[in-house]
Each structure stands twice: as C-alpha cells, then as structure tokens.
Design a protein around this motif. Sequence first.
Motif, mmCIF file in Angstrom:
data_model
loop_
_atom_site.group_PDB
_atom_site.id
_atom_site.type_symbol
_atom_site.label_atom_id
_atom_site.label_comp_id
_atom_site.label_asym_id
_atom_site.label_seq_id
_atom_site.Cartn_x
_atom_site.Cartn_y
_atom_site.Cartn_z
ATOM 1 N N GLY A 82 0.790 -1.226 0.000
ATOM 2 C CA GLY A 82 0.000 0.000 0.000
ATOM 3 C C GLY A 82 0.821 1.275 0.000
ATOM 4 N N ALA A 83 2.161 1.178 -0.072
ATOM 5 C CA ALA A 83 3.000 2.378 -0.051
ATOM 6 C C ALA A 83 2.740 3.241 -1.284
ATOM 7 C CB ALA A 83 4.471 1.985 0.013
ATOM 8 N N GLU A 84 2.850 4.533 -1.095
ATOM 9 C CA GLU A 84 2.635 5.452 -2.201
ATOM 10 C C GLU A 84 3.533 6.675 -2.045
ATOM 11 O OE1 GLU A 84 -1.419 6.742 -2.244
ATOM 12 O OE2 GLU A 84 -1.370 7.521 -0.204
ATOM 13 N N LEU A 85 3.609 7.447 -3.127
ATOM 14 C CA LEU A 85 4.354 8.690 -3.114
ATOM 15 C C LEU A 85 3.614 9.707 -3.966
ATOM 16 C CD1 LEU A 85 5.767 8.657 -6.151
ATOM 17 C CD2 LEU A 85 7.436 7.193 -5.005
ATOM 18 N N ILE A 86 4.031 10.953 -3.829
ATOM 19 C CA ILE A 86 3.501 12.038 -4.660
ATOM 20 C C ILE A 86 4.558 12.383 -5.690
ATOM 21 C CG2 ILE A 86 2.876 14.489 -4.674
ATOM 22 C CD1 ILE A 86 1.655 14.011 -1.861
#
Length: 311
Positions: A123-127
């Motif tokens: 579920g990791a995310e970045l912008i």
Amino acid sequence: MVASPRAPLVLRPRLAQRVWGGRRLDPAAPQPIGEAWEVYEENEVEGGPHAGHTLAELSAAHPHELLGRRARGTRFPLLIKLLDCAEWLSVQVHPNDEQARELAGEGQLGKTEAWHILDAAPGAELIAGVRPGTEAGLLREAILGGRVMDHAHRHPVTTGDTVLMPAGTLHALGPGLFLYEVQQTSDLTYRVYDWDRPASAGRTLHLHESAIVTTTAQATLMTSEALQPGETRELTRCDYFVLERLTGGAPLTGDTRGESFHALTVTSGEARLTWAEGGVTLAPLRSVVIPAALGEYRLAGDFTALLSRLP
C-alpha cells in the motif's frame, strides 16, 4: 599535494536524523535516522592513501582523474542518499539551475533527482507531479493559498520501481518506503506542505519560492523487471546522471574509460570489487567511488547494486 586518486574510494556515510525517519539505517540511534548521505562532496574516504580526504578535495585537486572527461567542472556533481521513510516527507519542490542562482545566489545548483525503490510496504505510495489537466495558474494559486494537496498526484509504488523527478516537479515520499536517491549536488529544497507538523526553524514553508518553480510536468515512473545473473540494466537517465542496476551471481566487468567516475552502492548481499592493483569487499549499503582514471574493474559475489555515473 593530494595524490591522484587511481583506486576505488570507499566513503564514510553521513547519517541525518529526520522527524519522518525510521530504524533501518541505524537501529541503535536514539532518534530516527531518515537519510544516509552515501556519496557526497563532503564525505571522507575510509582507509587507503586518501583516508580523511573528502571528495571535494580530491575533485578540486584532480578533476580529470576522478571525475572524467564528461564532467562540466571541478565540483563533485552528484549526491547519493539512502532514505528510510516511516512517515510522509514534506511535499516539496526543487528549482532548476537558473532558478537556483536567481533565488538562492550565485554558485547554487538546481536539483533533478531519481528514486529507486529498494523496499516498499504493502500500500506504499508517493507524490510525483500534479494531477493531469491542472493549469499552471490554478496550481500557483493553490500553492500560495495552502491548498496544494488538492492537485497533488499520488502514485502506488512497489519494490523495484524507479522515478525520474525533473526540477520543478512537486513530490513527496510516503511511509513504508526505503529507497536510493541520486541527484545533482544540491540540497536546495522548497517545502510546500508539511502535513501540519510544527513549523520549526528547520521545517519552515517556502510558498513564494515554490509558486515560482513548481511546474505542471509529470514525473516518469518505471517498473524494472528481474535481472539475470551478471546483468547490468539502465534504469533511467537525464542530462545530469545515468542510473543502472547490477546483479551478481556471475562475474561482471565495468570500465570507466576515463569518461566518468562510477558511484557504486551495494543494496543487498556482498560484492567483491577488484582491479589491476587490488581489491575490496563491499558490505550491504556501502558505497564506493571508482575514479574515471581507473579503467577496467570486476565485480563478483551474490549481490545487487546501483551505479550512478555522468551521461
């Protein structure tokens, strides 16, 4: 006079505490460590005839031998970090070279950078960039009005992904990410939003500067396939660097050809680096700069590594 560097330079990393840091880089540290500055102009060499000297000193004294024919000056041109993100980093942006000089003074450099995800929690995310269709005027108003998150573009990421982030791209790293970062030799950062954390002296916002330099450009995200033993694969490139991934399990040969230094960081396993006059064993998360003048070298062992060089 500093002797000419013609053998690999093993560097002593610099650890930096960060409010968003984790425990991977130094589990025994009293405060969370967010960054290890692996290859930086102020890093000192560990061992050998250049022990205690910095990359800056060696670059200034022997730019041709260390940096190579492709270098644009005598300053060591890249900064390489490992980042351990337990919480969201601030939403930020970096200027290009011209903007850096105009906003921060002569001699300042902009920052184009790339990330390679070494480990990503589920579920990791970045912008990375703003939402497609966002107009420049609307984005500027949102930054100045504290509403930049209305336009930030979130991306899910997994282990092995690579992101190229040109200067001017809005970005932030999320929780559960451990990654390698290569960038221009610059730490010039304009903070746009900091998740409502206290605005301490070291974490102020820079809305005016951010509004000037932030563009509507999209970052480039790439997913890398598994490598075969002994394979090298280019992950990304730009005007400032080339980033490659290497895997052991079979002998590998590299060659600087006098064109550029090779900055090598072992990301897992152990690598044995040998050249005509010697050899050194590199443990996980250790980095070495191979001078452009060295020429051919060999790598052996069961390992994965990342290599950054000049384009």
